[in-house]
Design a protein around this motif. Structure first.
Motif, PDB file in Angstrom:
ATOM      1  N   ARG A   1      -4.750  -1.615   1.996  1.00  0.00           N
ATOM      2  CA  ARG A   1      -5.031  -1.037   3.321  1.00  0.00           C
ATOM      3  C   ARG A   1      -6.219  -1.724   3.987  1.00  0.00           C
ATOM      4  NH1 ARG A   1      -4.564   3.813   0.506  1.00  0.00           N
ATOM      5  NH2 ARG A   1      -2.446   4.599   0.625  1.00  0.00           N
TER       6      ARG A   1
ATOM      7  N   CYS B   1       2.458   1.575  -3.563  1.00  0.00           N
ATOM      8  CA  CYS B   1       1.470   1.916  -4.596  1.00  0.00           C
ATOM      9  C   CYS B   1       0.948   3.337  -4.429  1.00  0.00           C
ATOM     10  CB  CYS B   1       0.306   0.924  -4.576  1.00  0.00           C
ATOM     11  SG  CYS B   1       0.712  -0.677  -5.304  1.00  0.00           S
ATOM     12  N   SER B   2       0.834   3.789  -3.208  1.00  0.00           N
ATOM     13  CA  SER B   2       0.300   5.128  -2.967  1.00  0.00           C
ATOM     14  C   SER B   2       1.248   6.233  -3.460  1.00  0.00           C
ATOM     15  CB  SER B   2      -0.044   5.322  -1.487  1.00  0.00           C
ATOM     16  OG  SER B   2       1.124   5.305  -0.705  1.00  0.00           O
ATOM     17  N   LYS B   3       2.496   5.877  -3.762  1.00  0.00           N
ATOM     18  CA  LYS B   3       3.464   6.851  -4.287  1.00  0.00           C
ATOM     19  C   LYS B   3       3.224   7.154  -5.766  1.00  0.00           C
ATOM     20  CE  LYS B   3       7.178   5.214  -1.272  1.00  0.00           C
ATOM     21  NZ  LYS B   3       8.450   4.463  -1.252  1.00  0.00           N
TER      22      LYS B   3
ATOM     23  N   GLN C   1      -3.474   3.344  -7.182  1.00  0.00           N
ATOM     24  CA  GLN C   1      -4.300   3.898  -6.108  1.00  0.00           C
ATOM     25  C   GLN C   1      -5.356   2.880  -5.654  1.00  0.00           C
ATOM     26  OE1 GLN C   1      -3.726   6.815  -4.446  1.00  0.00           O
ATOM     27  NE2 GLN C   1      -1.846   6.793  -5.662  1.00  0.00           N
TER      28      GLN C   1
ATOM     29  N   ALA D   1      -3.530   0.237  -3.628  1.00  0.00           N
ATOM     30  CA  ALA D   1      -3.178   0.745  -2.296  1.00  0.00           C
ATOM     31  C   ALA D   1      -4.392   0.671  -1.368  1.00  0.00           C
ATOM     32  CB  ALA D   1      -2.660   2.180  -2.396  1.00  0.00           C
ATOM     33  N   GLU D   2      -5.549   1.038  -1.876  1.00  0.00           N
ATOM     34  CA  GLU D   2      -6.769   1.006  -1.062  1.00  0.00           C
ATOM     35  C   GLU D   2      -7.139  -0.430  -0.674  1.00  0.00           C
ATOM     36  OE1 GLU D   2     -10.128   2.319   1.044  1.00  0.00           O
ATOM     37  OE2 GLU D   2      -8.264   3.304   0.459  1.00  0.00           O
TER      38      GLU D   2
ATOM     39  N   ALA E   1       0.834  -1.207   0.000  1.00  0.00           N
ATOM     40  CA  ALA E   1       0.000   0.000   0.000  1.00  0.00           C
ATOM     41  C   ALA E   1       0.868   1.256   0.000  1.00  0.00           C
ATOM     42  CB  ALA E   1      -0.936   0.000   1.200  1.00  0.00           C
ATOM     43  N   ASP E   2       1.929   1.249   0.806  1.00  0.00           N
ATOM     44  CA  ASP E   2       2.821   2.405   0.872  1.00  0.00           C
ATOM     45  C   ASP E   2       3.483   2.676  -0.485  1.00  0.00           C
ATOM     46  OD1 ASP E   2       2.206   2.732   3.542  1.00  0.00           O
ATOM     47  OD2 ASP E   2       4.106   1.907   4.278  1.00  0.00           O
TER      48      ASP E   2
END
Length: 114
Positions: A98, A82-84, A91, A94-95, A79-80
């Motif tokens: 999480r 992918c969120s970059k 995105q 990442a969701e 998640a960390d």
């Protein structure tokens, strides 16, 4: 049979597997694939670990709840990463990661040797 209690968790794990596989495949088609290398690597690890966690819960394995500790960790790492990235697939991944990490956190048990 106890695994009925785990259907919601298993579904979150499988949703995470699908999101990670989709993200990894889409990353392979990005222009700057080198920039996506870490994302692809974590997507693949996360998909494999979440799929195994779902199988362990399904068969009511004695280590299923301990394995969820590892699952939570890889989901948070993925998640960390992918969120970059701004891509929709990253995105969405990442969701899903999480959500899965939080679900694993609620159900995992400490690793103990007996």
């Amino acid at each position: 049979m106890e695994n009925h209690n785990h259907q919601e968790l298993i579904q979150k794990l499988l949703n995470c597997v699908a999101a990670c596989e989709n993200c990894a495949l889409a990353c392979l088609h990005e222009r700057d694939i080198q920039m996506m290398a870490q994302c692809i690597s974590l997507d693949r690890d996360c998909a494999d670990i979440c799929a195994q966690a779902a199988r362990l819960l399904q068969r009511d394995s004695v280590i299923a709840h301990q394995y969820l500790l590892l699952c939570e960790e890889i989901c948070r790492l993925c998640a960390d990463e992918c969120s970059k990235h701004d891509q929709d697939h990253c995105q969405q991944c990442a969701e899903a990661c999480r959500i899965c990490a939080d679900a694993c956190h609620e159900h995992h048990e400490p690793i103990t040797q007996r």
